[in-house]
Design a protein around this motif. Structure first.
Motif, PDB file in Angstrom:
ATOM      1  N   ASP A   1     -72.787  23.135 -54.543  1.00  0.00           N
ATOM      2  CA  ASP A   1     -72.369  22.838 -55.915  1.00  0.00           C
ATOM      3  C   ASP A   1     -71.998  24.125 -56.661  1.00  0.00           C
ATOM      4  O   ASP A   1     -71.032  24.170 -57.418  1.00  0.00           O
TER       5      ASP A   1
ATOM      6  N   LYS B   1     -68.345  25.334 -58.225  1.00  0.00           N
ATOM      7  CA  LYS B   1     -68.225  25.828 -59.597  1.00  0.00           C
ATOM      8  C   LYS B   1     -67.533  27.193 -59.628  1.00  0.00           C
ATOM      9  O   LYS B   1     -66.637  27.427 -60.446  1.00  0.00           O
TER      10      LYS B   1
ATOM     11  N   LEU C   1     -78.613  24.364 -59.314  1.00  0.00           N
ATOM     12  CA  LEU C   1     -77.480  23.984 -58.485  1.00  0.00           C
ATOM     13  C   LEU C   1     -77.794  24.250 -57.018  1.00  0.00           C
ATOM     14  O   LEU C   1     -78.481  25.217 -56.686  1.00  0.00           O
TER      15      LEU C   1
END
Length: 114
Positions: free
Chosen positions: A45, A49, A41
């Motif tokens: 990102d 999350k 990631l």
């Protein structure tokens, strides 16, 4: 007198469908036993999350710590990862507008949208 430059070989067209590399050659097949690893990631990102999982507003320092604790992302040696993340989130808010994954709740704090 001036000399004209001439091509030394025939021009080769390459396909743009991922069939070959930039030299026109085909990609080598993967060796037996090699598997596609899941992509790591990016910091932004991973932040999206973390914010989605916690459901609460956080500042970038808290997000960096949570991302490292959960193993989503760690800084590759940068001196100001929180500053870089803050800049990335602001850029996404400005470019994507209502489609951004983040919402600014107060000065320096962001929450996941959706």
């Amino acid at each position: 007198m001036s000399a004209k430059k001439t091509s030394t070989g025939p021009k080769v067209k390459t396909s743009k469908g991922g069939e070959g590399n930039k030299n026109g050659a085909a990609k080598a097949p993967k060796a037996k036993g090699q598997e596609d690893k899941p992509k790591k990631l990016s910091a932004i990102d991973a932040a999206a999350k973390v914010l989605g999982e916690t459901g609460e507003a956080m500042n970038c320092q808290e997000m960096i710590k949570a991302m490292a604790d959960k193993g989503y992302w760690t800084s590759p040696g940068g001196k100001t990862p929180a500053g870089t993340l803050y800049s990335s989130i602001l850029r996404e808010l400005q470019t994507k507008g209502k489609d951004a994954r983040f919402k600014k709740t107060e000065r320096g704090k962001f929450k996941a949208v959706g």
